[in-house]
Design a protein around this motif. Structure first.
Motif, PDB file in Angstrom:
ATOM      1  N   UNK B 252      35.752  34.740  52.515  1.00 43.49           N
ATOM      2  CA  UNK B 252      36.446  35.540  53.510  1.00 43.49           C
ATOM      3  C   UNK B 252      35.830  36.942  53.528  1.00 43.49           C
ATOM      4  N   UNK B 253      35.262  37.308  52.358  1.00 38.37           N
ATOM      5  CA  UNK B 253      34.633  38.625  52.190  1.00 38.37           C
ATOM      6  C   UNK B 253      33.333  38.409  51.440  1.00 38.37           C
ATOM      7  N   UNK B 254      32.233  38.952  51.972  1.00 40.14           N
ATOM      8  CA  UNK B 254      30.971  38.872  51.230  1.00 40.14           C
ATOM      9  C   UNK B 254      30.339  40.258  51.193  1.00 40.14           C
ATOM     10  N   UNK B 255      29.912  40.682  49.997  1.00 36.59           N
ATOM     11  CA  UNK B 255      29.218  41.968  49.935  1.00 36.59           C
ATOM     12  C   UNK B 255      27.811  41.765  49.382  1.00 36.59           C
ATOM     13  N   UNK B 256      26.903  42.609  49.891  1.00 38.56           N
ATOM     14  CA  UNK B 256      25.535  42.672  49.383  1.00 38.56           C
ATOM     15  C   UNK B 256      25.430  44.033  48.704  1.00 38.56           C
ATOM     16  N   UNK B 257      25.015  44.051  47.428  1.00 36.53           N
ATOM     17  CA  UNK B 257      25.070  45.302  46.654  1.00 36.53           C
ATOM     18  C   UNK B 257      23.893  45.378  45.693  1.00 36.53           C
ATOM     19  N   UNK B 258      23.461  46.604  45.395  1.00 36.10           N
ATOM     20  CA  UNK B 258      22.399  46.815  44.410  1.00 36.10           C
ATOM     21  C   UNK B 258      22.948  46.516  43.011  1.00 36.10           C
ATOM     22  N   UNK B 259      22.263  45.615  42.303  1.00 39.40           N
ATOM     23  CA  UNK B 259      22.801  45.143  41.023  1.00 39.40           C
ATOM     24  C   UNK B 259      22.909  46.250  39.974  1.00 39.40           C
ATOM     25  N   UNK B 260      21.830  47.023  39.799  1.00 37.37           N
ATOM     26  CA  UNK B 260      21.829  48.050  38.746  1.00 37.37           C
ATOM     27  C   UNK B 260      22.893  49.114  39.024  1.00 37.37           C
ATOM     28  N   UNK B 261      22.975  49.560  40.280  1.00 36.33           N
ATOM     29  CA  UNK B 261      23.985  50.572  40.621  1.00 36.33           C
ATOM     30  C   UNK B 261      25.393  50.054  40.329  1.00 36.33           C
ATOM     31  N   UNK B 262      25.629  48.798  40.697  1.00 35.42           N
ATOM     32  CA  UNK B 262      26.948  48.201  40.477  1.00 35.42           C
ATOM     33  C   UNK B 262      27.233  48.093  38.977  1.00 35.42           C
ATOM     34  N   UNK B 263      26.234  47.648  38.225  1.00 36.27           N
ATOM     35  CA  UNK B 263      26.383  47.529  36.774  1.00 36.27           C
ATOM     36  C   UNK B 263      26.737  48.876  36.145  1.00 36.27           C
ATOM     37  N   UNK B 334      19.011  42.787  44.225  1.00 38.09           N
ATOM     38  CA  UNK B 334      20.236  42.749  45.028  1.00 38.09           C
ATOM     39  C   UNK B 334      21.012  41.465  44.792  1.00 38.09           C
ATOM     40  N   UNK B 335      22.327  41.581  44.846  1.00 36.69           N
ATOM     41  CA  UNK B 335      23.165  40.400  44.659  1.00 36.69           C
ATOM     42  C   UNK B 335      24.196  40.306  45.775  1.00 36.69           C
ATOM     43  N   UNK B 336      24.619  39.069  46.038  1.00 36.58           N
ATOM     44  CA  UNK B 336      25.749  38.804  46.918  1.00 36.58           C
ATOM     45  C   UNK B 336      26.961  38.474  46.067  1.00 36.58           C
ATOM     46  N   UNK B 337      28.123  38.958  46.495  1.00 36.03           N
ATOM     47  CA  UNK B 337      29.361  38.506  45.855  1.00 36.03           C
ATOM     48  C   UNK B 337      30.281  37.973  46.946  1.00 36.03           C
ATOM     49  N   UNK B 338      30.741  36.740  46.750  1.00 39.86           N
ATOM     50  CA  UNK B 338      31.642  36.104  47.718  1.00 39.86           C
ATOM     51  C   UNK B 338      33.066  36.092  47.180  1.00 39.86           C
ATOM     52  N   UNK B 339      34.011  36.466  48.069  1.00 42.62           N
ATOM     53  CA  UNK B 339      35.427  36.453  47.699  1.00 42.62           C
ATOM     54  C   UNK B 339      36.194  35.638  48.729  1.00 42.62           C
ATOM     55  N   UNK B 340      37.236  34.943  48.266  1.00 39.09           N
ATOM     56  CA  UNK B 340      38.114  34.233  49.199  1.00 39.09           C
ATOM     57  C   UNK B 340      39.416  34.998  49.389  1.00 39.09           C
ATOM     58  N   UNK B 341      39.948  35.511  48.282  1.00 36.78           N
ATOM     59  CA  UNK B 341      41.176  36.297  48.339  1.00 36.78           C
ATOM     60  C   UNK B 341      41.283  37.056  47.034  1.00 36.78           C
ATOM     61  N   UNK B 342      42.305  37.911  46.920  1.00 34.53           N
ATOM     62  CA  UNK B 342      42.398  38.726  45.708  1.00 34.53           C
ATOM     63  C   UNK B 342      42.881  37.930  44.504  1.00 34.53           C
ATOM     64  N   UNK B 343      43.273  36.669  44.726  1.00 30.81           N
ATOM     65  CA  UNK B 343      43.670  35.859  43.570  1.00 30.81           C
ATOM     66  C   UNK B 343      42.738  34.669  43.345  1.00 30.81           C
ATOM     67  N   UNK B 344      41.676  34.577  44.148  1.00 33.18           N
ATOM     68  CA  UNK B 344      40.734  33.461  43.994  1.00 33.18           C
ATOM     69  C   UNK B 344      39.485  33.943  43.261  1.00 33.18           C
ATOM     70  N   UNK B 345      38.788  33.032  42.571  1.00 30.57           N
ATOM     71  CA  UNK B 345      37.581  33.450  41.854  1.00 30.57           C
ATOM     72  C   UNK B 345      36.515  34.016  42.791  1.00 30.57           C
ATOM     73  N   UNK B 346      35.729  34.947  42.273  1.00 28.11           N
ATOM     74  CA  UNK B 346      34.596  35.495  43.018  1.00 28.11           C
ATOM     75  C   UNK B 346      33.327  34.830  42.511  1.00 28.11           C
ATOM     76  N   UNK B 347      32.320  34.757  43.377  1.00 29.58           N
ATOM     77  CA  UNK B 347      31.055  34.122  42.996  1.00 29.58           C
ATOM     78  C   UNK B 347      29.915  35.117  43.189  1.00 29.58           C
ATOM     79  N   UNK B 348      29.187  35.361  42.095  1.00 28.47           N
ATOM     80  CA  UNK B 348      28.070  36.313  42.121  1.00 28.47           C
ATOM     81  C   UNK B 348      26.772  35.522  42.154  1.00 28.47           C
ATOM     82  N   UNK B 349      25.865  35.921  43.049  1.00 27.97           N
ATOM     83  CA  UNK B 349      24.598  35.218  43.189  1.00 27.97           C
ATOM     84  C   UNK B 349      23.498  36.199  43.564  1.00 27.97           C
ATOM     85  N   UNK B 350      22.303  36.060  42.986  1.00 28.07           N
ATOM     86  CA  UNK B 350      21.199  36.907  43.442  1.00 28.07           C
ATOM     87  C   UNK B 350      20.933  36.629  44.922  1.00 28.07           C
TER      88      UNK B 350
END
Lengths: 367, 367
Positions: B252-263, B334-350
């Protein structure tokens, strides 16, 4: 209070003064770093009441003042910030904000008025020594300060100065480390004992360059002036060992031996004698060589090394750790070891270097 | 038995098999290394009954035989010997002498007949993978094996192979690490769970080169054939998680983010949330950016990072450690993180790499 400065400069200063902060104490103020502005400088101070360190850095002071911040948290935050400028601001409710780029932290502070003032060291006894030399002298002697508090005076090292000669001496009941250096101040005469913990922290702050440290002795405190940083420590009270009486030049047996070879042999023998149980390593000194043996329920070891012997053959035994410690910190290729008898202390000295000597008690063995 | 070989070659072999020796056990034989001669080779074996390692080196066998020597002592002795040849000899009374130059050790041995034989792995299921790839796959997944024994199957990693695809998967109840690699064997189809401890030890033995490891799965054991060394481990029994059902491509929500900055941002926020207390780090995902906050009795932190958002804004919270672990082992920029909702698991992928994915459960927060 508000100031702005480069992250790396602030981090470096925090790393220095953090060494004097308490980690676990009933007085939270002792876990803090005090930061005080003065014109375009800030002075950072850590003080655990035994040891105090202050350091001054140039910053952009936007609003004068002082704050007391929990040292560990502040250090960790600054360490993790991205490079660039850091802005530290005291806002109402005793909150400090730490802002760098798009990172912002708010942390609570302690009352800076509660922070213990560093003692003033009023002194007419002082001398100078290079950072490199002081660091080396500490390294070569610190390992034999007493580890237990049964005689508190021996948990420190003696600074003994007379006739332009500075002796640094430690003793733990089994051995004595002695290191000497000539200093410029020929008139100073004094003996004071500085806590081992203080010297350990100073050695970590000192870099290896030839800049001078000025050391001032007051009545109860010593001040190490490292230019941008000052380290103040209480002195230990009590009577130190009259070590000069036990360092004798007489010997009945003297050996000249390669230091590294001897160190490696003792380390191997120690594998069989295994520290915890204090089984000695035996030295059998003959006309041609030294035979190093150990013998426990684990097994036995035997090593043979060439030596040059002056005087009589001898059998003697030692705790291997006490030999290893000294053999590791000497840097010379060859060493002399003087023995009087199998029950008298031995004295280890580099061949061409009188500035270091080490005395170690043997362990009695039955033959 | 008597053999002679170069110290460094022997030391290298001992360092490898020592990883499979018990350190503290009621059975002293499990603390031993078995050494067995065969023509001009010796085979060294360590075996703690969970994990066995054997390695073979070429030596000068002077007299055939076998011995069982206490591993730690033997390793320490060989490590401390000077360079050159080492001669190991079994003499009467079950004593072994270790001689190198003018050093000689005598240590007692155990009865080699008591040493547990390594299980034989009879297998028609095998595949090959480069040492480098196996080491990398373990590194990227090992950190999320379960640390407690409440579900023993999850203390291992699943080797799942079908259609020429090898998946390595670990799960600890809060997150799942998944890493995939194509393999040459297209016919193999299997699922087996290898203990995490075994994989940790293998990763330490593996070097980074492109040589192949051949992996054989038997009924109860797995064999990693590393050419001169063999690692044999028992397999874990039980049903592994059907992880495929939870890795969904929907979001439902996908973000693209710089991995090192996020870390770096999460690591800073974690300073305030302080692990032990499991206070979450909150992510507020908006159209323009992500705002990362933490808030405890210590203070607050706030970070802002640029993202590219696809889908809807979202507020969600995580245990910062679970994000940090994954962000550290990914190497992509860069990594993508996929979210379905605030109570569902998130998935992190390069971003440009389907071979790795990581699923992590959020922490419920009240708004």
């Amino acid at each position: 209070m508000k100031f702005c400065c480069d992250k790396d400069i602030l981090l470096n200063a925090l790393n220095t003064v953090y060494r004097a902060c308490s980690s676990k104490t009933a007085k939270p103020i002792l876990e803090c770093i005090l930061i005080k502005s003065n014109a375009n400088f800030i002075t950072l101070t850590g003080n655990n009441l035994e040891l105090g360190i202050e350091t001054t850095i140039e910053v952009d002071v936007i609003e004068a003042g002082e704050i007391a911040l929990e040292a560990k948290l502040f250090l960790e935050i600054v360490r993790k910030l991205s490079n660039g400028d850091v802005e530290v601001t005291l806002i109402p409710s005793n909150i400090v904000t730490i802002i760098s780029g798009k990172s912002k932290f708010s942390v609570s502070t302690q009352n800076p008025k509660d922070f213990p003032t560093l003692p003033e060291v009023i002194s007419d006894k002082s001398f100078s020594i290079s950072k490199h030399d002081l660091k080396e002298m500490i390294r070569q002697t610190i390992f034999s300060v007493a580890q237990d508090d049964s005689r508190p005076i021996f948990t420190g090292e003696m600074f003994e100065i007379q006739n332009g000669s500075f002796n640094l001496v430690s003793v733990d009941g089994f051995r004595i480390s002695y290191r000497n250096l000539s200093i410029e101040n020929k008139d100073l005469k004094m003996e004071q004992v500085v806590p081992g913990k203080t010297l350990q922290e100073i050695a970590k702050i000192l870099n290896d360059d030839s800049e001078k440290v000025k050391i001032y002795f007051g009545e109860n405190h010593v001040l190490f002036d490292l230019d941008t940083s000052k380290v103040i420590s209480r002195l230990l009270e009590g009577e130190f060992l009259k070590y000069n009486q036990v360092f004798s030049n007489d010997f009945d047996t003297q050996i000249l031996i390669n230091r590294i070879d001897f160190l490696m042999s003792i380390e191997r023998a120690a594998l069989i004698s295994r520290e915890g149980k204090k089984t000695p390593v035996c030295l059998d000194i003959t006309d041609e060589n030294i035979i190093i043996t150990s013998n426990t329920e684990i097994g036995t070891s035997r090593e043979e090394l060439e030596i040059e012997l002056t005087g009589n053959p001898l059998k003697i035994a030692f705790n291997p750790k006490f030999l290893i410690d000294a053999l590791k910190i000497i840097e010379d290729e060859k060493i002399n070891i003087n023995f009087l008898s199998k029950i008298a202390p031995a004295i280890i000295q580099p061949l061409d270097n009188n500035s270091y000597k080490y005395l170690v008690l043997p362990i009695r063995i039955n033959e």
